[in-house]
Design a protein around this motif. Structure first.
Motif, short mmCIF file in Angstrom:
data_model
loop_
_atom_site.label_atom_id
_atom_site.label_comp_id
_atom_site.label_asym_id
_atom_site.label_seq_id
_atom_site.Cartn_x
_atom_site.Cartn_y
_atom_site.Cartn_z
N GLN A 1 -23.89 51.89 43.77
CA GLN A 1 -23.12 51.11 42.81
C GLN A 1 -21.68 51.62 42.81
O GLN A 1 -21.43 52.79 42.56
CB GLN A 1 -23.72 51.23 41.41
CG GLN A 1 -22.98 50.42 40.37
CD GLN A 1 -23.61 50.53 38.99
OE1 GLN A 1 -24.71 51.04 38.83
NE2 GLN A 1 -22.90 50.06 37.99
N ILE A 2 -20.76 50.74 43.11
CA ILE A 2 -19.33 51.06 43.03
C ILE A 2 -18.67 49.90 42.32
O ILE A 2 -18.44 48.85 42.90
CB ILE A 2 -18.71 51.26 44.43
CG1 ILE A 2 -19.43 52.35 45.20
CG2 ILE A 2 -17.23 51.59 44.30
CD1 ILE A 2 -18.97 52.49 46.64
N ASP A 3 -18.42 50.08 41.05
CA ASP A 3 -17.73 49.06 40.26
C ASP A 3 -16.86 49.77 39.24
O ASP A 3 -16.72 50.98 39.28
CB ASP A 3 -18.72 48.08 39.61
CG ASP A 3 -19.75 48.75 38.72
OD1 ASP A 3 -19.44 49.81 38.12
OD2 ASP A 3 -20.86 48.23 38.60
N LYS A 4 -16.28 49.03 38.31
CA LYS A 4 -15.33 49.65 37.38
C LYS A 4 -15.99 50.62 36.40
O LYS A 4 -15.32 51.44 35.80
CB LYS A 4 -14.53 48.59 36.63
CG LYS A 4 -15.35 47.73 35.70
CD LYS A 4 -14.47 46.70 35.03
CE LYS A 4 -15.27 45.88 34.04
NZ LYS A 4 -14.43 44.92 33.34
N ARG A 5 -17.30 50.57 36.28
CA ARG A 5 -18.00 51.47 35.36
C ARG A 5 -18.57 52.71 36.05
O ARG A 5 -18.72 53.75 35.42
CB ARG A 5 -19.13 50.72 34.67
CG ARG A 5 -18.65 49.67 33.72
CD ARG A 5 -19.79 49.06 32.93
NE ARG A 5 -19.32 47.98 32.10
CZ ARG A 5 -19.19 46.73 32.48
NH1 ARG A 5 -19.51 46.38 33.69
NH2 ARG A 5 -18.74 45.81 31.66
N ASN B 1 -19.11 54.91 40.03
CA ASN B 1 -18.90 55.08 41.47
C ASN B 1 -19.93 56.11 41.94
O ASN B 1 -19.77 57.31 41.72
CB ASN B 1 -17.48 55.55 41.75
CG ASN B 1 -17.20 55.67 43.23
OD1 ASN B 1 -18.09 55.93 44.02
ND2 ASN B 1 -15.95 55.51 43.59
N PHE C 1 -12.35 52.51 44.77
CA PHE C 1 -13.35 51.72 45.48
C PHE C 1 -13.41 52.18 46.93
O PHE C 1 -12.71 51.68 47.80
CB PHE C 1 -13.05 50.22 45.35
CG PHE C 1 -13.14 49.76 43.93
CD1 PHE C 1 -14.37 49.49 43.36
CD2 PHE C 1 -12.00 49.63 43.15
CE1 PHE C 1 -14.47 49.10 42.04
CE2 PHE C 1 -12.09 49.23 41.82
CZ PHE C 1 -13.33 48.97 41.27
#
Length: 153
Positions: free
Chosen positions: A74-78, A80, A121
């Motif tokens: 999972q790599i998103d704004k919440r 990494n 990211f």
């Protein structure tokens, strides 16, 4: 009269654009490998290299390759997932290399306490390596090989 002009313009447009679309389809089909279009199944995805060994870089500013699978990361704004091993505080436990100090710099080259949002990211620059055959011939020559060749002359 207006109706006649409309009918003539419509027939002209159909003739011109109809021919152009068939010409475009013919030229595109000639560029494609015809065997690919008749196959029922897609080619298998190549396996990801999962060696955890650092790969040699081909040029000085090349981002390092990811030497392991990242499926499901999972790599998103919440969150990494990469940072669970590569964060400054995690490298002693994980034995993974720490992310570059440049990842802590903002666009004005000032250092931040955490990873810069523009470098957050990871998969924008870093990619896993696969066991795939090259799609096109590659004539790349490493700079070290070039320098060796020049010194022999």
């Amino acid at each position: 009269m207006k109706l006649l002009n409309l009918v003539v313009a419509s027939l002209l447009a159909l003739t011109v654009f109809g021919g152009a679309s068939s010409f475009a389809a013919d030229s595109i089909s000639q560029m494609r490998n015809a065997d690919i279009l008749t196959e029922d199944t897609a080619p298998r995805m190549p396996k990801v290299v999962n060696s955890d060994e650092r790969q040699v870089r081909n040029y000085p500013e090349q981002p390092p390759l990811i030497p392991h699978k990242i499926d499901g990361y999972q790599i998103d704004k919440r969150l990494n997932k990469c940072m669970t091993c590569h964060d400054r505080r995690a490298i002693e436990q994980s034995q993974a290399p720490m992310i570059s100090i440049t990842h802590f710099m903002n666009r004005d080259n000032q250092f931040l306490a955490s990873v810069s949002p523009r470098r957050y990211f990871c998969t924008q620059c870093h990619v896993p390596q696969t066991e795939a055959k090259p799609l096109v011939e590659n004539t790349f020559v490493d700079i070290d090989d070039v320098l060796k060749g020049e010194t022999k002359k």
